[in-house]
Design a protein around this motif. Structure first.
Motif, PDB file in Angstrom:
ATOM      1  N   TYR A 134       0.515  -0.995   0.084  1.00  8.51           N
ATOM      2  CA  TYR A 134      -0.057   0.128  -0.099  1.00  8.51           C
ATOM      3  C   TYR A 134       1.027   1.277   0.223  1.00  8.51           C
ATOM      4  O   TYR A 134       2.214   1.493   0.756  1.00  8.51           O
ATOM      5  N   LYS A 135       0.476   2.404  -0.481  1.00  2.00           N
ATOM      6  CA  LYS A 135       0.779   3.817  -0.905  1.00  2.00           C
ATOM      7  C   LYS A 135       0.977   4.212   0.275  1.00  2.00           C
ATOM      8  O   LYS A 135       2.084   4.673   0.843  1.00  2.00           O
ATOM      9  N   SER A 136       0.121   3.707   1.489  1.00  2.00           N
ATOM     10  CA  SER A 136       0.309   4.289   2.760  1.00  2.00           C
ATOM     11  C   SER A 136      -0.163   3.428   3.692  1.00  2.00           C
ATOM     12  O   SER A 136      -1.887   3.130   3.087  1.00  2.00           O
ATOM     13  N   LEU A 137      -0.065   3.258   4.988  1.00  4.65           N
ATOM     14  CA  LEU A 137      -0.967   2.166   5.950  1.00  4.65           C
ATOM     15  C   LEU A 137      -2.445   2.964   6.158  1.00  4.65           C
ATOM     16  O   LEU A 137      -3.326   2.210   6.413  1.00  4.65           O
ATOM     17  N   PHE A 138      -2.195   4.316   6.338  1.00  4.64           N
ATOM     18  CA  PHE A 138      -3.226   4.911   6.710  1.00  4.64           C
ATOM     19  C   PHE A 138      -4.304   5.701   5.882  1.00  4.64           C
ATOM     20  O   PHE A 138      -4.648   7.075   6.085  1.00  4.64           O
ATOM     21  N   GLN A 139      -4.626   5.265   5.201  1.00  2.00           N
ATOM     22  CA  GLN A 139      -5.174   6.051   4.044  1.00  2.00           C
ATOM     23  C   GLN A 139      -6.565   5.077   4.124  1.00  2.00           C
ATOM     24  O   GLN A 139      -6.753   3.889   4.607  1.00  2.00           O
ATOM     25  N   SER A 140      -7.238   5.882   2.977  1.00  2.00           N
ATOM     26  CA  SER A 140      -8.685   4.624   2.875  1.00  2.00           C
ATOM     27  C   SER A 140      -8.800   3.485   2.218  1.00  2.00           C
ATOM     28  O   SER A 140      -7.892   3.831   1.489  1.00  2.00           O
ATOM     29  N   ILE A 141      -9.962   2.760   2.684  1.00  2.00           N
ATOM     30  CA  ILE A 141     -10.143   1.783   2.104  1.00  2.00           C
ATOM     31  C   ILE A 141     -10.267   1.660   0.307  1.00  2.00           C
ATOM     32  O   ILE A 141      -9.819   0.791  -0.150  1.00  2.00           O
ATOM     33  N   THR A 142     -10.841   2.555  -0.163  1.00  2.00           N
ATOM     34  CA  THR A 142     -11.193   3.000  -1.659  1.00  2.00           C
ATOM     35  C   THR A 142      -9.220   2.277  -1.380  1.00  2.00           C
ATOM     36  O   THR A 142      -9.045   2.503  -2.916  1.00  2.00           O
ATOM     37  N   GLU A 143      -8.618   3.976  -1.352  1.00  2.00           N
ATOM     38  CA  GLU A 143      -7.306   4.258  -1.748  1.00  2.00           C
ATOM     39  C   GLU A 143      -6.212   2.704  -1.743  1.00  2.00           C
ATOM     40  O   GLU A 143      -5.936   1.974  -2.898  1.00  2.00           O
ATOM     41  N   HIS A 144      -7.137   2.033  -0.918  1.00  4.62           N
ATOM     42  CA  HIS A 144      -6.013   0.100  -0.646  1.00  4.62           C
ATOM     43  C   HIS A 144      -6.843  -0.359  -1.835  1.00  4.62           C
ATOM     44  O   HIS A 144      -5.652  -1.101  -2.396  1.00  4.62           O
ATOM     45  N   ALA A 145      -7.784  -0.170  -2.125  1.00  4.70           N
ATOM     46  CA  ALA A 145      -8.392  -1.153  -3.209  1.00  4.70           C
ATOM     47  C   ALA A 145      -7.932  -0.018  -5.023  1.00  4.70           C
ATOM     48  O   ALA A 145      -7.386  -1.281  -5.361  1.00  4.70           O
ATOM     49  N   LYS A 146      -7.574   1.015  -4.447  1.00  2.88           N
ATOM     50  CA  LYS A 146      -6.885   0.864  -5.972  1.00  2.88           C
ATOM     51  C   LYS A 146      -5.274   0.459  -5.922  1.00  2.88           C
ATOM     52  O   LYS A 146      -4.570   0.643  -7.092  1.00  2.88           O
ATOM     53  N   ASP A 147      -4.240   0.405  -5.071  1.00  3.91           N
ATOM     54  CA  ASP A 147      -3.116   0.351  -4.772  1.00  3.91           C
ATOM     55  C   ASP A 147      -3.649  -1.365  -5.132  1.00  3.91           C
ATOM     56  O   ASP A 147      -2.438  -1.890  -6.494  1.00  3.91           O
ATOM     57  N   MET A 188      -7.562  -5.775   7.425  1.00  5.94           N
ATOM     58  CA  MET A 188      -8.363  -4.525   6.451  1.00  5.94           C
ATOM     59  C   MET A 188      -8.065  -5.387   5.134  1.00  5.94           C
ATOM     60  O   MET A 188      -8.651  -4.747   4.583  1.00  5.94           O
ATOM     61  N   GLY A 189      -7.107  -6.410   5.247  1.00  5.81           N
ATOM     62  CA  GLY A 189      -7.012  -6.634   3.521  1.00  5.81           C
ATOM     63  C   GLY A 189      -7.815  -7.406   2.947  1.00  5.81           C
ATOM     64  O   GLY A 189      -8.265  -6.709   1.509  1.00  5.81           O
ATOM     65  N   GLY A 190      -8.268  -8.054   3.538  1.00  8.44           N
ATOM     66  CA  GLY A 190      -9.762  -8.437   2.977  1.00  8.44           C
ATOM     67  C   GLY A 190     -11.472  -7.575   2.838  1.00  8.44           C
ATOM     68  O   GLY A 190     -11.768  -7.490   2.232  1.00  8.44           O
ATOM     69  N   ILE A 191     -10.807  -6.603   3.544  1.00  8.22           N
ATOM     70  CA  ILE A 191     -11.771  -5.463   3.872  1.00  8.22           C
ATOM     71  C   ILE A 191     -11.617  -4.613   1.928  1.00  8.22           C
ATOM     72  O   ILE A 191     -12.193  -4.541   1.135  1.00  8.22           O
ATOM     73  N   SER A 192     -10.269  -4.540   1.618  1.00 10.02           N
ATOM     74  CA  SER A 192      -9.813  -3.535   0.537  1.00 10.02           C
ATOM     75  C   SER A 192      -9.557  -4.777  -0.274  1.00 10.02           C
ATOM     76  O   SER A 192     -10.376  -4.079  -1.500  1.00 10.02           O
TER      77      SER A 192
END
Length: 92
Positions: free
Chosen positions: A29-42, A66-70
């Protein structure tokens, strides 16, 4: 998972790849503290790269915590491309 880093899963992923003979990729992930939507983009960026470079036509996605949610968010944005996702597993 939240605050996990790719390195914490590297040994497990190597064993999985060795046992199955299939490649295993870890999303950084670009950042651990970004939104779930941003994790999904990663996740999407890595999946797109793998599809274009390796010409794979399906994936098994595994997400912890959280990876499951992303991963769910990534899947929900794949309208019309569901066939690429062969299996989705969430842990914890």
């Amino acid at each position: 998972g939240y605050l996990d880093q790719a390195e914490t899963l590297r040994k497990t992923c190597r064993r999985l790849a060795d046992r199955t003979g299939s490649p295993v990729y870890i999303v950084n992930y670009k950042s651990l503290f970004q939104s779930i939507t941003e994790h999904a983009k990663d996740i999407e960026r890595l999946a797109t790269k793998i599809i274009s470079e390796k010409q794979y036509n399906n994936f098994i996605l595994i997400g912890h915590s959280m990876g499951g949610i992303s991963t769910e968010r990534y899947i929900s944005t794949r309208a019309g491309q569901e066939a690429l996702i062969k299996l989705w597993v969430t842990i914890a």
